[in-house]
Design an enzyme around this catalytic site. Structure first.
Site, PDB file in Angstrom:
ATOM      1  N   LYS A 151      -4.185  -8.773  -6.182  1.00 13.12           N
ATOM      2  CA  LYS A 151      -5.513  -9.093  -5.618  1.00 13.12           C
ATOM      3  C   LYS A 151      -6.560  -8.050  -6.018  1.00 13.12           C
ATOM      4  CE  LYS A 151      -5.974  -6.975  -1.104  1.00 13.12           C
ATOM      5  NZ  LYS A 151      -6.812  -6.962   0.056  1.00 13.12           N
ATOM      6  N   LYS A 159       0.816  -1.217   0.000  1.00  9.98           N
ATOM      7  CA  LYS A 159       0.000   0.000   0.000  1.00  9.98           C
ATOM      8  C   LYS A 159       0.847   1.262   0.000  1.00  9.98           C
ATOM      9  CE  LYS A 159      -4.381  -1.689   1.625  1.00  9.98           C
ATOM     10  NZ  LYS A 159      -5.520  -1.553   2.509  1.00  9.98           N
ATOM     11  N   LYS A 190     -10.976  -2.945  -3.515  1.00 14.66           N
ATOM     12  CA  LYS A 190     -11.995  -1.905  -3.726  1.00 14.66           C
ATOM     13  C   LYS A 190     -11.365  -0.549  -3.993  1.00 14.66           C
ATOM     14  CE  LYS A 190     -13.450  -2.573   0.907  1.00 14.66           C
ATOM     15  NZ  LYS A 190     -12.246  -2.480   1.753  1.00 14.66           N
TER      16      LYS A 190
HETATM   17  N1  AQP Z   1      -9.220 -10.004  -3.346  1.00 19.07           N
HETATM   18  C1  AQP Z   1      -9.643 -10.544  -2.217  1.00 19.07           C
HETATM   19  N2  AQP Z   1      -9.881 -11.869  -2.163  1.00 19.07           N
HETATM   20  C2  AQP Z   1     -10.326 -12.436  -1.003  1.00 19.07           C
HETATM   21  N3  AQP Z   1     -10.556 -11.745   0.123  1.00 19.07           N
HETATM   22  C3  AQP Z   1     -10.337 -10.428   0.108  1.00 19.07           C
HETATM   23  N4  AQP Z   1     -10.462  -9.475   1.038  1.00 19.07           N
HETATM   24  C4  AQP Z   1     -10.102  -8.283   0.518  1.00 19.07           C
HETATM   25  N5  AQP Z   1      -9.732  -8.431  -0.779  1.00 19.07           N
HETATM   26  C5  AQP Z   1      -9.866  -9.749  -1.051  1.00 19.07           C
HETATM   27  C6  AQP Z   1     -10.941  -9.706   2.391  1.00 19.07           C
HETATM   28  O1  AQP Z   1     -11.991  -8.782   2.644  1.00 19.07           O
HETATM   29  C7  AQP Z   1     -12.005  -8.475   4.032  1.00 19.07           C
HETATM   30  C8  AQP Z   1     -12.169  -7.005   4.233  1.00 19.07           C
HETATM   31  O2  AQP Z   1     -11.037  -6.338   3.743  1.00 19.07           O
HETATM   32  P1  AQP Z   1     -10.716  -4.850   4.164  1.00 19.07           P
HETATM   33  O3  AQP Z   1     -11.704  -3.948   3.591  1.00 19.07           O
HETATM   34  O4  AQP Z   1     -10.609  -4.757   5.642  1.00 19.07           O
HETATM   35  O5  AQP Z   1      -9.269  -4.600   3.634  1.00 19.07           O
HETATM   36  P2  AQP Z   1      -8.479  -5.104   2.401  1.00 19.07           P
HETATM   37  O6  AQP Z   1      -8.037  -6.518   2.600  1.00 19.07           O
HETATM   38  O7  AQP Z   1      -7.389  -4.098   2.216  1.00 19.07           O
HETATM   39  O8  AQP Z   1      -9.552  -5.074   1.227  1.00 19.07           O
HETATM   40  P3  AQP Z   1      -9.521  -4.253  -0.126  1.00 19.07           P
HETATM   41  O9  AQP Z   1     -10.779  -4.572  -0.846  1.00 19.07           O
HETATM   42  O10 AQP Z   1      -8.237  -4.470  -0.841  1.00 19.07           O
HETATM   43  O11 AQP Z   1      -9.637  -2.780   0.417  1.00 19.07           O
HETATM   44  P4  AQP Z   1      -8.703  -1.547   0.157  1.00 19.07           P
HETATM   45  O12 AQP Z   1      -8.655  -1.413  -1.328  1.00 19.07           O
HETATM   46  O13 AQP Z   1      -9.367  -0.405   0.837  1.00 19.07           O
HETATM   47  O14 AQP Z   1      -7.379  -1.884   0.753  1.00 19.07           O
HETATM   48  C9  AQP Z   1     -10.724  -9.029   4.639  1.00 19.07           C
HETATM   49  O15 AQP Z   1     -11.035 -10.192   5.375  1.00 19.07           O
HETATM   50  C10 AQP Z   1      -9.890  -9.390   3.440  1.00 19.07           C
HETATM   51  O16 AQP Z   1      -9.081 -10.516   3.694  1.00 19.07           O
END
Ligand code: AQP
Length: 332
Positions: A194, A111, A197
């Site tokens: 991965k 990040k 969002k």
């Molecule tokens: N690509 C993914 N595949 C499977 N699981 C995923 N998670 C996130 N992306 C994937 C799971 O979603 C839960 C919530 O995630 P989060 O919002 O706390 O943070 P993150 O992992 O950083 O998710 P994003 O979508 O990538 O958000 P941003 O873009 O804001 O950083 C977690 O249980 C995560 O494992």
């Protein structure tokens, strides 16, 4: 009863990755467990969020969780910033965790990217807050996607060091619950990255509020290779994009890679993508409809969150007060 905790950042519209890696399992785990689910807005601000957008996205995230079937009466659903215990315990954990441990966290490296010096201190300390989220409830099981495995190991290291430093057995060991063939859903544009969002490219992900045409278009445009699908799962090993689409299909039909290939092996991507798009629309459209219905009454969603925060605080406050006593903070 097993106490489960998990959280999701209101940093955008939840994606298919969030759904298959985490949220779908959150809903399933409600049977037979005590579940505490949290919209983690303190985590979201580790990267700048426009204030009005953050408010709106927090409410939308809560509505999505209700739409996928989280029951705020039998279980607890709340907003992290409404329960002070998270930040209080996180500070203690900032003082327990070692710099060397945090330096190994790959999410921070991903990040922060090349501009590490400009990343917030909060982004660096993110895993300590995540450890506090879980340990403030003495939760033992945490359903997450595979990307969060390393952070949960750190949460156990922190608990162990706290217990050792203060000569207690206060914080329990936690276990990750990483479930299903799509525990890590990859970007539709790059099978090695991965799905996220906050990815700048909307084409890289399926959002849970995408309409049928958008889903079909994104799946049609998803990167693939020229070969037809293999008939054995081993044939996916060097084909990340094909593996990703098959994994998504498998998760949505509750089977595994081989189950999908037994039916679709030998097929070109044209017909397979069509079948996948139809399946996605069938599964996701009801969630989007229900989210929209709930958001028509924003005060209703806010009231559910307020009630959840009061119930969450009733569990976390005494645990964090005891941690503070163990540290030696003077209490009258
Ligand atoms: N690509 C993914 N595949 C499977 N699981 C995923 N998670 C996130 N992306 C994937 C799971 O979603 C839960 C919530 O995630 P989060 O919002 O706390 O943070 P993150 O992992 O950083 O998710 P994003 O979508 O990538 O958000 P941003 O873009 O804001 O950083 C977690 O249980 C995560 O494992």
């Amino acid at each position: 009863m097993t106490r489960i905790f998990s959280g999701i950042q209101p940093s955008g519209i939840p994606t298919l990755g969030n759904y298959l890696g985490a949220l779908r399992n959150w809903a399933k785990l409600q049977d037979g467990n005590e579940c505490i689910y949290c919209v983690v807005d303190l985590h979201a601000i580790t990267q700048f969020q426009d204030p009005a957008t953050l408010t709106q996205q927090s409410r939308e995230m809560a509505a999505t969780l209700l739409a996928i079937g989280i029951d705020p009466v039998r279980h607890t659903l709340f907003l992290q910033s409404q329960v002070r215990a998270h930040a209080q315990l996180a500070w203690i954990f900032n003082c327990v965790a070692r710099l060397g441990w945090l330096n190994r966290m790959t999410q921070f490296k991903d990040k922060a990217g090349k501009d590490r010096e400009n990343a917030s201190v909060g982004l660096y300390a993110y895993p300590n807050l995540m450890a506090a989220d879980i340990h403030a409830y003495h939760a033992t099981h945490v359903p997450v996607g595979d990307d969060q495995r390393q952070h949960l190991e750190l949460a156990n290291d922190i608990a162990q060091k706290f217990n050792h430093d203060f000569g207690v057995e206060f914080f329990p060991t936690i276990q990750p619950l990483i479930m299903g063939p799509a525990a890590r859903v990859m970007s539709l544009r790059d099978g090695t990255k991965k799905m996220s969002k906050s990815d700048p490219s909307d084409q890289s992900r399926i959002n849970l509020n995408d309409d049928a045409d958008t889903i079909a278009l994104k799946v049609r445009r998803a990167k693939t290779d020229p070969e037809p699908l293999p008939s054995e799962a081993a044939g996916l090993a060097e084909r990340p994009e094909a593996r990703n689409l098959v994994g998504i299909y498998a998760a949505l039909t509750d089977t595994d890679h081989q189950g999908v290939l037994s039916e679709h092996g030998g097929q070109g991507f044209g017909p397979f993508k069509q079948a996948l798009a139809d399946l996605l629309v069938e599964k996701l459209a009801p969630i989007a409809d229900e989210t929209r219905r709930l958001l028509a009454d924003p005060a209703g969603v806010d009231a559910i969150l307020r009630d959840g925060a009061a119930r969450a605080a009733a569990v976390a406050d005494p645990i964090v007060a005891e941690a503070e006593r163990l540290v030696g903070f003077l209490r009258a």
